[in-house]
Motif scaffolding. Structure first.
Motif, short mmCIF file in Angstrom:
data_model
loop_
_atom_site.label_atom_id
_atom_site.label_comp_id
_atom_site.label_asym_id
_atom_site.label_seq_id
_atom_site.Cartn_x
_atom_site.Cartn_y
_atom_site.Cartn_z
N ASN A 14 33.37 11.06 27.07
CA ASN A 14 34.07 12.20 26.92
C ASN A 14 34.87 12.20 25.48
OD1 ASN A 14 33.37 13.10 29.56
ND2 ASN A 14 35.18 12.45 30.53
N ASN A 15 35.40 11.07 25.27
CA ASN A 15 36.09 11.18 24.02
C ASN A 15 35.34 11.16 22.68
OD1 ASN A 15 38.89 11.30 24.25
ND2 ASN A 15 38.69 9.29 25.36
N GLU A 16 33.91 10.60 22.81
CA GLU A 16 33.08 10.99 21.82
C GLU A 16 32.53 12.19 21.67
OE1 GLU A 16 28.78 9.30 20.08
OE2 GLU A 16 29.39 8.58 22.00
N ASP A 17 32.59 13.16 22.74
CA ASP A 17 32.44 14.55 22.94
C ASP A 17 33.42 15.16 22.22
OD1 ASP A 17 29.86 14.31 24.06
OD2 ASP A 17 30.91 14.75 26.09
N VAL A 18 34.76 14.90 22.36
CA VAL A 18 35.84 15.33 21.87
C VAL A 18 35.66 15.11 20.29
CG1 VAL A 18 38.38 15.19 21.37
CG2 VAL A 18 37.17 15.29 23.84
N ALA A 19 35.49 14.00 19.85
CA ALA A 19 35.32 13.54 18.31
C ALA A 19 34.09 14.40 17.87
CB ALA A 19 35.07 12.09 18.10
N ASP A 20 33.03 14.61 18.52
CA ASP A 20 31.91 15.43 18.05
C ASP A 20 32.57 17.05 17.72
OD1 ASP A 20 30.45 13.22 18.01
OD2 ASP A 20 29.33 13.64 19.74
N ILE A 21 33.17 17.24 18.67
CA ILE A 21 33.65 18.80 18.67
C ILE A 21 34.53 18.89 17.42
CG2 ILE A 21 35.13 20.72 19.65
CD1 ILE A 21 33.92 19.40 22.54
N ILE A 22 35.54 18.15 17.16
CA ILE A 22 36.44 18.21 16.25
C ILE A 22 35.61 17.94 14.68
CG2 ILE A 22 38.07 16.64 15.10
CD1 ILE A 22 39.16 16.26 17.91
N THR A 23 34.56 16.94 14.70
CA THR A 23 33.83 16.97 13.63
C THR A 23 33.06 18.05 13.11
OG1 THR A 23 33.80 14.36 14.10
CG2 THR A 23 32.20 15.44 12.33
N GLU A 24 32.47 18.52 14.03
CA GLU A 24 31.62 19.91 13.73
C GLU A 24 32.55 21.24 13.51
OE1 GLU A 24 29.17 22.99 16.68
OE2 GLU A 24 28.58 20.83 16.63
N SER A 25 33.78 21.15 14.03
CA SER A 25 34.54 22.10 13.54
C SER A 25 35.21 22.05 12.08
CB SER A 25 36.00 22.21 14.52
OG SER A 25 36.82 23.25 14.29
N PHE A 26 35.34 20.69 11.80
CA PHE A 26 35.71 20.56 10.42
C PHE A 26 34.60 20.75 9.37
CE2 PHE A 26 39.06 16.94 11.59
CZ PHE A 26 40.10 17.56 10.77
#
Length: 149
Positions: A14-26
């Motif tokens: 789940n936190n890798e998913d959170v990190a992926d979403i944040i990274t993609e948003s950046f």
């Protein structure tokens, strides 16, 4: 152009998913960004970027991720003056008062490191859904805005 580093710890993914979403948003907002798992990161890496993000999980009754304990300790002793930070993570509301406690503890560690809070901590129940993605996009926008000041 601003640079960001997203560091995450995860058991369930789940936190890798959170990190992926944040990274993609950046990336979508034109920010150069790297993403790494916490055991592969060093707090010193934050000195090479403008925006620092940690996505930790909370274990058991409010415990920090075992694999992130050294990183957490090092973060509290670092000097990140002039850096903007944000913390977002997944947890389980089943744990009531201990829900996403690691998110808040990492926020406090950034404060001790003299980093500048760029956005409110984000707590996500279990796996991020569509509303959480919107929240994380706003989180990233606030971090970018703060770093531009």
């Amino acid at each position: 152009m601003a640079k960001a580093l997203v560091v995450y710890a995860t058991i369930t993914g789940n936190n890798e998913d959170v990190a992926d979403i944040i990274t993609e948003s950046f990336e979508d907002q034109g920010v150069e960004v790297d993403e790494t798992e916490i055991t592969m990161a060093d707090v010193e890496d934050f000195k090479d970027v403008d925006i620092c993000v940690v996505c930790p999980y909370t274990y058991d009754e409010g415990a920090l991720p075992d694999e992130g304990l050294d990183f957490y300790d090092d973060l509290q002793e670092a000097d990140l003056t002039g850096k903007v930070y944000g913390v977002a993570g997944s947890g389980d509301t089943f744990y009531a008062d201990d829900y996403c406690k690691a998110v808040d503890l990492f926020g406090e560690a950034f404060e001790k490191a003299h980093a500048t809070k760029g956005a409110d901590n984000v707590h996500i129940n279990l796996s991020p859904d569509e509303d959480d993605i919107k929240t994380l996009d706003r989180f990233v926008a606030k971090l970018i805005e703060k770093a531009a000041k």
